[in-house]
Design an enzyme around this catalytic site. Structure first.
Site, PDB file in Angstrom:
ATOM      1  N   GLU A 193      21.940   8.836  -1.184  1.00 19.44           N
ATOM      2  CA  GLU A 193      20.677   8.492  -1.852  1.00 19.44           C
ATOM      3  C   GLU A 193      20.587   7.043  -2.319  1.00 19.44           C
ATOM      4  OE1 GLU A 193      20.159  12.655  -1.338  1.00 19.44           O
ATOM      5  OE2 GLU A 193      21.871  11.763  -2.336  1.00 19.44           O
ATOM      6  N   TYR A 200      22.886   5.103  -3.768  1.00 18.88           N
ATOM      7  CA  TYR A 200      23.696   4.675  -4.898  1.00 18.88           C
ATOM      8  C   TYR A 200      24.879   3.829  -4.415  1.00 18.88           C
ATOM      9  CZ  TYR A 200      20.827   7.885  -7.615  1.00 18.88           C
ATOM     10  OH  TYR A 200      19.770   8.509  -8.215  1.00 18.88           O
ATOM     11  N   ARG A 208      29.098  13.780  -1.368  1.00 25.13           N
ATOM     12  CA  ARG A 208      27.711  13.920  -0.902  1.00 25.13           C
ATOM     13  C   ARG A 208      27.332  12.656  -0.142  1.00 25.13           C
ATOM     14  NH1 ARG A 208      23.104  16.990  -1.978  1.00 25.13           N
ATOM     15  NH2 ARG A 208      21.122  15.878  -1.983  1.00 25.13           N
ATOM     16  N   HIS A 249      16.090   6.205  -2.658  1.00 25.13           N
ATOM     17  CA  HIS A 249      14.933   6.244  -3.556  1.00 25.13           C
ATOM     18  C   HIS A 249      13.817   5.322  -3.081  1.00 25.13           C
ATOM     19  CE1 HIS A 249      16.566   8.929  -6.453  1.00 25.13           C
ATOM     20  NE2 HIS A 249      17.574   8.158  -6.778  1.00 25.13           N
ATOM     21  N   GLN A 285       7.681  16.069 -12.100  1.00 26.02           N
ATOM     22  CA  GLN A 285       7.077  15.417 -13.261  1.00 26.02           C
ATOM     23  C   GLN A 285       8.003  15.331 -14.471  1.00 26.02           C
ATOM     24  OE1 GLN A 285       2.963  17.568 -12.336  1.00 26.02           O
ATOM     25  NE2 GLN A 285       2.813  16.369 -14.195  1.00 26.02           N
ATOM     26  N   ASP A 339      -2.403  17.625 -18.419  1.00 23.34           N
ATOM     27  CA  ASP A 339      -1.048  17.434 -17.928  1.00 23.34           C
ATOM     28  C   ASP A 339      -0.334  18.763 -18.077  1.00 23.34           C
ATOM     29  OD1 ASP A 339       1.723  16.954 -17.798  1.00 23.34           O
ATOM     30  OD2 ASP A 339       1.469  14.881 -18.410  1.00 23.34           O
TER      31      ASP A 339
END
Length: 592
Positions: free
Chosen positions: A75, A77, A125, A163, A256, A575
């Protein structure tokens, strides 16, 4: 265990001597979201210190009592940054070629292995595909996996993307299980290695344990990893293995309260489980004062309140004016890619039934019907805001609620309002309500293996609640007076939602003033005063909401103790995270 590298949120942090902390990385290459901050390239000594940090963390994990550690080399990192030619520009022993770029990943495994007991499990991972142009190739990833296997790992967990990738990976719009073929490819690499027994774990967009069983039945991977589904329902395994899938609160992939918050250093929780990460603040203990409570309105806020009250042994009755539960969630489940929103409504209803709560639908209650209850929670939600605009009463003008519940006639459509509801309504018009169809399009658009379609196809459990015809995007125009298209949608999902509409050919028109609605036309004016006639056989109004809270006034007049929550309290920023949180909190005030 992971090191964020250049993704680290170092703003405002200082070290032990008060010196500002700077993010570190293999090379001084900033990422798109860094707001100008450039990471510090790790020195050779810095690399060695970081390896020691990994070792110390792994040893601490074993001493504390963890059963295993997983090293995050995915991802985007730090370890992934070392492996990628985009972020590793070094020409020393840690960079300059694919083999040297992956040395850091192997060195981390070596350091961790040396720090823990011989039998302590260690997995890594990796990103099966970085989804970043110019980054590691599939051959590079496969070579990394082989090197990790030779280094002695016990498992390879397969994630996907960075990301900053422009391909969505975990949002609700991503078809379920679509990334499984990446793990299956890597499983083939492991099986051909000298240690074929190393476990391979698939992940991403798997929310239902029946999905996991389907994936395992394909016989290529050893396990499936889930993360957000455990925030949504910590009891997902127990409920599923007992056959009570109807009780599982499904992760809806909204991001969210979890991913969106984590990226900005905020406390993580869950929209559909507001107790997540607040369990000590809201323990599930019997109420100290058991009460007879009426919850009026069965949208997200009302359901959250009713469920917590019923779990703590209160006498609960839910009143809903409509024939179905869910409120705004019921509408959201009509949107392609948001079918999962129906899941939490089903599971809460099932649990309320199990707990003996009464649910009364199709009944609008007044204060006179609520006499005798110890407390009333008013969660009557919102209704579409009415515009003061010439032509607003013409028969071809629909509210978003009517459009999503009853469908939209064929022809051109103008959508007034470009917030989250406007964007969702446009998606409803131009995208298929069948996930298998969307999965095929997603796979084709992103050059994924065709197996990804069969991995994600699950019509028997996931289909549109209201199937609808799909029209060309060119027939739809979404209009905005000001602000961003999709404002109000979380930062990790907005770009996906808007991008899908652009890809479909939807027309976007911003900075306009609405002048009048005529048969077949919506007239708007630009900032220069030009009048534009937007084709509109149908006009759909998505211009905000108004609270539905007349009941509160009559309860107050009758002296009936009550609380108002969710959209009924404040519709200015509807929301669902706020709604479910208020539902939980009101439950504790009503019945401590």
């Amino acid at each position: 265990m992971f090191h964020a590298g250049r993704y680290a949120l170092a703003d405002g942090l200082v070290d032990d001597v008060g010196k500002p902390v700077q993010a570190v990385a293999p090379s001084a290459v900033a990422w798109r979201g860094a707001r100008g901050a450039v990471p510090l390239a790790l020195s050779p000594d810095g690399v060695e210190k970081t390896l020691a940090d990994y070792a110390r963390a792994a040893r601490a994990a074993e001493v504390i009592g963890f059963d295993a550690v997983e090293i995050m080399a995915s991802e985007g990192y730090l370890i992934n940054q070392f492996c990628s030619p985009i972020t590793n520009l070094r020409d020393d022993e840690w960079g300059g070629s694919p083999a040297r770029r992956r040395r850091f990943a192997v060195a981390v495994v070596d350091a961790v292995r040396a720090a823990v007991s011989p039998g302590f499990p260690v997995s890594v991972r990796v990103s099966g595909d970085d989804l970043m142009p110019g980054s590691s190739t599939p051959d590079d990833v496969d070579a990394l996996v082989l090197a990790l296997v030779e280094a002695g790992v016990d498992g390879i967990s397969v994630g996907v993307g960075w990301h900053e990738s422009r391909v969505p990976t975990v949002q609700a719009a991503v078809p379920h299980a679509v990334w499984v073929p990446l793990a299956e490819r890597i499983a083939g690499v492991v099986r051909s290695s000298s240690r074929p027994q190393v476990a391979v774990i698939a992940s991403n967009r798997l929310t239902d344990l029946r999905d996991a069983e389907d994936v395992l039945a394909r016989g290529k991977v050893d396990a499936v990893a889930l993360a957000r589904p455990f925030l949504a329902d910590p009891a997902i395994v127990a409920k599923s293995t007992s056959g009570r899938f109807d009780l599982v609160t499904t992760c809806i992939g909204c991001n969210q309260a979890c991913i969106d918050r984590s990226l900005f250093g905020k406390a993580v929780s869950c929209l559909v489980n507001p107790r997540a990460a607040r369990e000590l603040e809201f323990p599930l203990l019997p109420s100290g004062a058991v009460r007879r409570v009426a919850v009026v309105g069965a949208g997200p806020a009302g359901l959250a309140a009713a469920l917590d009250l019923a779990r703590r042994n209160n006498d609960v009755t839910v009143f809903e004016a409509r024939s179905s539960l869910g409120g705004q969630f019921d509408l959201a489940a009509s949107i392609p890619g948001k079918e999962d929103y129906a899941g939490p409504v089903r599971s809460i209803r099932a649990e309320l039934d199990l707990l003996g709560a009464r649910i009364v639908t199709g009944t609008a209650v007044g204060a006179q019907d609520l006499v005798g209850y110890d407390r009333v929670i008013v969660a009557t939600g919102v209704e579409p805001r009415r515009l003061d605009l010439p032509g607003i009463d013409l028969p071809h003008v629909l509210t978003y609620e009517r459009a999503l519940r009853d469908g939209v006639p064929a022809g051109t459509v103008a959508i007034i309002g470009s917030g989250g509801i406007g964007v969702d309504t446009a998606a409803y018009l131009v995208e298929s309500g069948h996930e298998a169809v969307r999965a095929a399009a997603f796979v084709h658009a992103n050059g994924l293996p065709v197996d990804a379609v069969s991995a994600s196809s699950r019509p028997q459990r996931r289909d549109a609640t209201r199937p609808h015809p799909v029209r060309p995007g060119s027939e739809v125009t979404i209009l905005s007076r000001s602000g961003k298209f999709g404002s109000g949608i979380g930062p990790t999902s907005r770009w996906v939602a808007v991008g899908r509409l652009r890809d479909a050919g939807v027309n976007f028109l911003d900075h306009v003033a609405y002048e009048q609605i005529l048969p077949g036309v919506l007239e708007v004016s630009t900032t220069s005063g030009e009048i534009i006639a937007v084709p509109a056989d149908t006009v759909i109004v998505c211009a905000g909401q108004e609270p539905v809270n007349l009941l509160a006034a009559s309860l107050a007049a009758a002296g009936i103790p009550h609380e108002v929550i969710g959209g009924a309290l404040d519709a200015r920023a509807v929301d669902a995270v706020r709604a479910t949180t208020e539902g939980l909190e009101s439950s504790r005030r009503v019945s401590p």
